[in-house]
Motif scaffolding. Structure first.
Motif, PDB file in Angstrom:
ATOM      1  N   LEU A 222     -11.523  -1.679  -1.778  1.00 56.57           N
ATOM      2  CA  LEU A 222     -10.367  -2.533  -2.059  1.00 56.57           C
ATOM      3  C   LEU A 222     -10.797  -3.848  -2.707  1.00 56.57           C
ATOM      4  O   LEU A 222     -11.918  -4.325  -2.498  1.00 56.57           O
TER       5      LEU A 222
ATOM      6  N   SER B 175      -2.643   5.254  -2.218  1.00 58.45           N
ATOM      7  CA  SER B 175      -3.491   4.082  -1.954  1.00 58.45           C
ATOM      8  C   SER B 175      -3.792   3.913  -0.468  1.00 58.45           C
ATOM      9  O   SER B 175      -4.757   3.239  -0.109  1.00 58.45           O
TER      10      SER B 175
ATOM     11  N   ARG C 290      -4.464  -8.660   2.295  1.00 58.81           N
ATOM     12  CA  ARG C 290      -3.176  -8.142   2.758  1.00 58.81           C
ATOM     13  C   ARG C 290      -3.353  -7.227   3.970  1.00 58.81           C
ATOM     14  O   ARG C 290      -2.556  -7.266   4.913  1.00 58.81           O
TER      15      ARG C 290
ATOM     16  N   PHE D 294       0.874  -1.168   0.000  1.00 58.04           N
ATOM     17  CA  PHE D 294       0.000   0.000   0.000  1.00 58.04           C
ATOM     18  C   PHE D 294       0.915   1.223   0.000  1.00 58.04           C
ATOM     19  O   PHE D 294       1.478   1.590   1.041  1.00 58.04           O
TER      20      PHE D 294
ATOM     21  N   GLU E  15      -6.388  -7.114  -1.831  1.00 55.12           N
ATOM     22  CA  GLU E  15      -5.942  -5.979  -1.011  1.00 55.12           C
ATOM     23  C   GLU E  15      -6.505  -6.074   0.412  1.00 55.12           C
ATOM     24  O   GLU E  15      -5.807  -5.803   1.392  1.00 55.12           O
TER      25      GLU E  15
END
Length: 661
Positions: free
Chosen positions: A453, A445, A460, A441, A457
């Protein structure tokens, strides 16, 4: 023979280059797996190859008369159709041919002897249609339909369900079933393993291994790639790298290639620094001769083609689980746990008799059928659900961290950076941005809303929160879902290095072959413990099936050869004997003997039928393994259907046989 080729394919969205000058060719019968990071352009390439998306440069060629099939991540159906109507739409030619043949026979019958020439022409037409019908599989398409639907976990009770009522997983399985039944020459599959349980995955792997056409698929399932493909196309940095082997070969070669690239980069950087230092020293001396030498070296240095820092170094996820403090040796102890939902006649028991004894440092993976209650069990361990019965004890100093597969613990209204800052307020914004950068990121972002997201994403971000928690017991529910292959590998390495304890629910077979110290299978009757990884678990399951069949067979043989015992259950007591005449006794005795003979004949007949079914099953299993049958998908489907029916019939007969004991 080349069935598909691409030259200099390019795709750009605005200023973002997705693919640049991608070239390759695929031969008939090859199986190609496309891999790469999330957002690398895998689905974009697939859509360009199918013609669904135009390229911004280059060209793609598919040989003539090639029938193409494309499984998208989101299948397209008529929502008002039923499941069986959607399947039957594939075979509309067969009912039409059947009707045409029936009409011809009626017309011939009506003509009789009145017009022999017309009757001959009609019968020739009938023979032509009939031959086409037979050659295209008209006599087997119905059994093939039911066979594929059954393999995709659709029973007859689901055939009349409206498409609009199906779940996302059911729609994916239906789309896959439709595509396999169409048997295209060139099969494009985008994430075909989504929503499939392990049993269905194994069936699909076997089907694709025997598929006569060409396959191009996108998948994050490394075990599936190992089983089904013989070439890997890796999309990296807008380009395509080709590896001539399955996933394991690719992983090994890629690691070696990246290590070599890094060594070359570091060697060049060392040489550049050495040259720069020499140039600086030459200039410091101030002599004309050294100044010329410095200029010469500068010229050579400026002409050197400098390597970019390898992407694997720049963009790799950096994950490292650490525990704030160590737990006691005994982490979780459970005795006779059960869970039932609902009350009375509407109650449903998921499982009972679950016993657990988990020690510090173990990595436990829990597997089991869909719907058996794996996530429910995790929530019971977390204290979010109470067991219906049983005892659960959490050990000393145990601090739990939880990863939920739906990412429901994230606040969709928060920004990425606020999601972390709300729980870890001692970190400054620069510190948080640095940590988020390790999880890819970067830049603006970090200010995106969590709700916007992608699945990868969010995964994560959830892993980052888990890492920062410092928990010594990680409870993870399908943690590799939504992660790309590279992130999965980093995640696995971090778990292998973690000194604490892990309890993980997963269907990822590659993960199950790397991470666990043991596997626990959750069943409705409790836990079965396997002291190994996935391949060991599969081997032991197969041994259990074989030994179970052998035990039943031996039991049947022993019972058949043993003399019948007389427990005296039908013998009248003394008072009854005194009350009946000797003639009545003889009549009762004859009736008992006749009943015993009938029972013996019925049992002998049943045992004979069992023997015949066992021979039939053995013959069908042998036919399924014959090389000449492995490429005949119609025959394989028919044999599989017959095998399933025979096994069900055998189970029913064994139940009847046991009732006779």
């Amino acid at each position: 023979m080349i069935i598909l080729s691409a030259k200099d394919l390019t795709k750009v969205y605005g200023t973002d280059v997705i693919l640049e000058n991608v070239s390759f060719h695929i031969n008939k019968g090859e199986r190609v797996g496309i891999v790469g990071l999330n957002g690398a352009g895998k689905t974009t390439l697939l859509r360009m190859l199918t013609g669904e998306l135009a390229s911004d440069g280059g060209e793609c060629y598919i040989s003539g008369d090639t029938r193409i099939g494309y499984l998208k991540q989101d299948g397209e159906f008529n929502s008002e159709n039923t499941l069986i109507e959607e399947i039957e739409n594939i075979f509309t030619d067969f009912p039409r041919m059947e009707k045409e043949m029936a009409d011809i026979l009626k017309e011939v019958e009506a003509l009789g002897d009145s017009d022999a020439d017309k009757s001959t022409r009609l019968l020739e037409r009938y023979d032509h249609i009939h031959e086409d019908y037979r050659n295209r599989g008209g006599y087997s398409y119905k059994s093939e339909m039911t066979g594929v639907l059954s393999s995709m976990a659709f029973g007859e009770d689901t055939y009349n369900k409206k498409i609009s009522t199906l779940s996302g997983g059911e729609k994916t399985r239906l789309a896959l079933a439709c595509l396999l039944l169409k048997k295209p020459d060139l099969l494009f599959l985008d994430e075909p393993t989504n929503h499939l349980d392990i049993g269905t995955l194994k069936w699909l792997e076997q089907y694709l291994k025997n598929y006569s056409g060409t396959i191009v698929l996108v998948s994050h399932d490394r075990y599936f790639l190992d089983q089904t493909v013989n070439r890997i196309f890796e999309i990296e940095n807008h380009r395509l790298n080709i590896y001539e082997g399955n996933y394991s070969f690719y992983a090994s070669e890629r690691r070696a290639r990246r290590e070599a690239e890094l060594r070359r980069y570091e060697k060049q950087q060392t040489e550049v620094k050495r040259q720069e230092e020499m140039i600086r020293r030459f200039k410091e001396r101030g002599t004309e001769k050294l100044a010329k030498r410095a200029a010469s070296r500068e010229k050579r240095l400026s002409a050197m083609e400098l390597m970019d820092r390898p992407d694997s170094v720049k963009s790799r996820l950096k994950l490292n689980f650490k525990e704030n403090f160590q737990s006691g040796k005994d982490v979780i102890y459970a005795e006779n746990l059960s869970k039932t939902f609902g009350y009375g006649s509407r109650s449903r028991q998921l499982f009972e008799g679950v016993n657990l004894d988990i020690k510090r440092g173990e990595r436990i993976c829990i597997v089991g059928a869909n719907g058996i209650g794996k996530t429910t069990l995790l929530k019971m361990l977390l204290g979010q659900l109470e067991p219906t019965s049983g005892r659960l004890k959490i050990g000393h100093n145990v601090q739990m961290g939880y990863y939920d597969q739906g990412q429901q613990l994230l606040n969709n209204e928060s920004t990425v950076i606020d999601e972390i800052h709300d729980e870890y307020r001692l970190y400054s914004e620069p510190e948080l941005r640095s940590i988020l950068g390790r999880f890819m990121f970067r830049g603006e972002s970090v200010f995106l809303k969590v709700g916007s997201l992608s699945g990868g994403e969010k995964a994560r971000l959830s892993l980052l929160k888990l890492m920062m928690s410092g928990a010594n017991l990680l409870i993870l529910d399908e943690p590799t879902n939504h992660l790309d292959i590279e992130s999965k590998e980093v995640f696995e390495e971090s778990l292998l290095d973690f000194p604490g304890t892990c309890i993980i629910v997963s269907h990822d077979r590659y993960f199950l072959n790397r991470v666990p110290t043991r596997i626990l299978e959750l069943t409705s009757d409790g836990i079965v413990n396997y002291l190994g990884r996935y391949d060991y678990y599969v081997e032991k399951k197969q041994e259990q099936v074989r030994s179970g069949r052998e035990y039943i067979k031996s039991l049947a043989r022993e019972t058949a050869s043993s003399p019948a015992s007389d427990d005296g259950g039908d013998t009248p007591d003394n008072s009854q004997k005194a009350a009946v005449s000797s003639a009545e006794e003889r009549r009762l005795k004859k009736e008992r003997e006749a009943e015993e003979r009938r029972a013996a004949r019925a049992k002998a007949k049943l045992e004979e039928e069992i023997g015949e079914l066992e021979e039939k099953i053995a013959d069908l299993e042998n036919q399924l393994s014959l090389p000449e049958n492995m490429t005949d998908h119609v025959k394989l489907s028919r044999l599989s259907s017959q095998l399933s029916e025979s096994k069900n019939a055998l189970d029913e007969k064994y139940e009847k046989w046991m009732e006779m004991e």
